[in-house]
Scaffold this motif. Sequence first.
Motif, PDB file in Angstrom:
ATOM      1  N   ILE A 139      38.754  33.890  48.599  1.00 19.85           N
ATOM      2  CA  ILE A 139      38.041  34.440  47.435  1.00 19.85           C
ATOM      3  C   ILE A 139      38.506  35.862  47.125  1.00 19.85           C
ATOM      4  N   VAL A 140      38.684  36.687  48.162  1.00 18.27           N
ATOM      5  CA  VAL A 140      39.103  38.077  47.943  1.00 18.27           C
ATOM      6  C   VAL A 140      40.510  38.135  47.342  1.00 18.27           C
ATOM      7  N   SER A 375      37.051  26.127  45.087  1.00 20.81           N
ATOM      8  CA  SER A 375      37.257  25.001  45.997  1.00 20.81           C
ATOM      9  C   SER A 375      37.033  25.425  47.441  1.00 20.81           C
ATOM     10  N   SER A 376      37.537  26.600  47.784  1.00 19.42           N
ATOM     11  CA  SER A 376      37.352  27.094  49.144  1.00 19.42           C
ATOM     12  C   SER A 376      35.875  27.364  49.434  1.00 19.42           C
ATOM     13  N   PHE A 377      35.176  27.926  48.450  1.00 21.90           N
ATOM     14  CA  PHE A 377      33.744  28.162  48.651  1.00 21.90           C
ATOM     15  C   PHE A 377      33.008  26.841  48.859  1.00 21.90           C
ATOM     16  N   ALA A 378      33.284  25.871  47.990  1.00 20.27           N
ATOM     17  CA  ALA A 378      32.554  24.602  48.061  1.00 20.27           C
ATOM     18  C   ALA A 378      32.924  23.791  49.298  1.00 20.27           C
ATOM     19  N   HIS A 379      34.228  23.679  49.569  1.00 24.83           N
ATOM     20  CA  HIS A 379      34.688  22.822  50.672  1.00 24.83           C
ATOM     21  C   HIS A 379      34.533  23.486  52.037  1.00 24.83           C
ATOM     22  N   GLU A 395      27.963  16.639  45.693  1.00 24.58           N
ATOM     23  CA  GLU A 395      27.389  17.964  45.962  1.00 24.58           C
ATOM     24  C   GLU A 395      28.483  19.027  46.071  1.00 24.58           C
ATOM     25  N   GLU A 396      29.589  18.665  46.714  1.00 26.39           N
ATOM     26  CA  GLU A 396      30.707  19.605  46.834  1.00 26.39           C
ATOM     27  C   GLU A 396      31.238  20.020  45.468  1.00 26.39           C
ATOM     28  N   VAL A 397      31.482  19.047  44.619  1.00 28.45           N
ATOM     29  CA  VAL A 397      32.032  19.334  43.295  1.00 28.45           C
ATOM     30  C   VAL A 397      31.059  20.187  42.476  1.00 28.45           C
TER      31      VAL A 397
END
Length: 541
Positions: A139-140, A375-379, A395-397
Amino acid sequence: MNTYLQVAAADASEHRTLIITLFSVFVAATLGVTVWAGRRTKDATDYYAGGRSFSGFQNGLAISGDYMSAASFLGIAGAISLFGYDGFLYSIGFLVAWLVALLLVAEPLRNSGRFTMGDVLAYRMRQRPVRTAAGVSTIVVSIFYLLAQMVGAGALVALLLGVSGDAGKNVIVVLVGVVMILYVTIGGMKGTTWVQMIKACLLIAGTLLITFLVMLKFDFNISTLLGAAAENSGQGAAFLEPGLKYGVSTTTEIDFISLGLALVLGTAGLPHILIRFYTVPTARAARKSVIWAIGIIGAFYLMTIALGFGAAALLSRKEITESDAAGNTAAPLLAQNIGGGADSAGGAILLAVICAVAFATILAVVAGLTLASSSSFAHDLYANVIRKGKASDREEVKAARVSSILIGGVAIVLGIFAGKLNVAFLVALAFAVAASANLPTILYSLFWKRFNTTGSLWSIYGGLSSSVLLVVFSPVVSGNPSAMFPGADFQWFPLNNPGLVSIPLGFLLGWLGTVVSKNEDVDGRKYAELEVRSLTGTGAH
């Protein structure tokens, strides 16, 4: 405002209908593609990896579209137009970096993971702490890269629509952020990939056109072009020699080494590039996609010679810097000049076309970056840390779409504050953070049998915190008129790019954290399984 800019503004007003029409057609067309692809997104594999349905050539084209960002089209051209030889060093560094990705990362990463970098790292380590670190780092890095695109968008559209003042640019940054969020939430990886392929074709075509017209003006004689650029720059022969930007003092020379290290090593750690390797069905396709990307990107960076030196030869330094202090609008201004000038219909048309291409570049890249971070946050964070692996695909999506809105909001706010910085320079900072936090952990995980969770955490958090901390206390943020906060002065780190310190520190901390902690894989079984995966892809998908 000088006469040139007054004429440009009047011409923009005269051809405003044409300009707005071109932009509207492009945005409407790409949103249509995004909606079409979004209807074919059924599950997490479709959303994160496009169903692994893209060929090597298609993915190579999409990687090119993802990689040739506002830094490439706007920032590098601007840097060359202002600093000559030293500006072209960005092109060299961005291209050479792909050798590291091709030889060390592309195939084993595609075989070992499922959707994100965290999949590879967590296989041998303790899941929750490593996935948390991987998610934070992704994210950063993505937000740093997003800053460059936002700044480029503000400068570009402000020039095209005749918007003056920081308030107008800020409104444009917000609008770009909204469109970016729509791309990701609606289309996922399928929509983003198709937009990136379209954008790559448009960018290459637009760059070829400008290159042809510039070379035609100088009778296809590169020596004549470079001589005219050197003479018009006011720097003479020094414009074509090293040192105009990075040879002023010992500090700037060291800063160049730091920049080169970040550029060469950063690509293999960029999250939005890494996730592209999961969109192809086989490791062979992953290799082919990188080879195609190298060819397309290499051809483009060769043409930045015509863009940058052409702008230096045909425009005055004052014209370039008064439009945008960091030179980010040099390429569009060159297009206007080569089309007949600010007072001609040809100049207005070519300006509108090139700005539309550049805008396509920005939208495609910000979509890829937002997708990588969401994607990284969710997965990694939501599904595997917060929900402990119990979240459904649906839920992931949903979590990915919500997080894309939040990440887009953060990028918009920071993009407003970074409006005066050169976009190529901002991307170099993102490369430094990626090379410091992500690359050491990826290479250690894939190739060092002894590597463990402690080493992974020390490497990611150490590389990430050191690089970000050094940027915060560098001349980029405060201490000079071109800084992000020009009115403040709390800088003590002398280099603009932290790579020379933070990248070796990331590798060192990964090694140190491993050797001072307990070996979690004494018999080497997990490493052996990962090695088989990295070579064959068995069990990863």
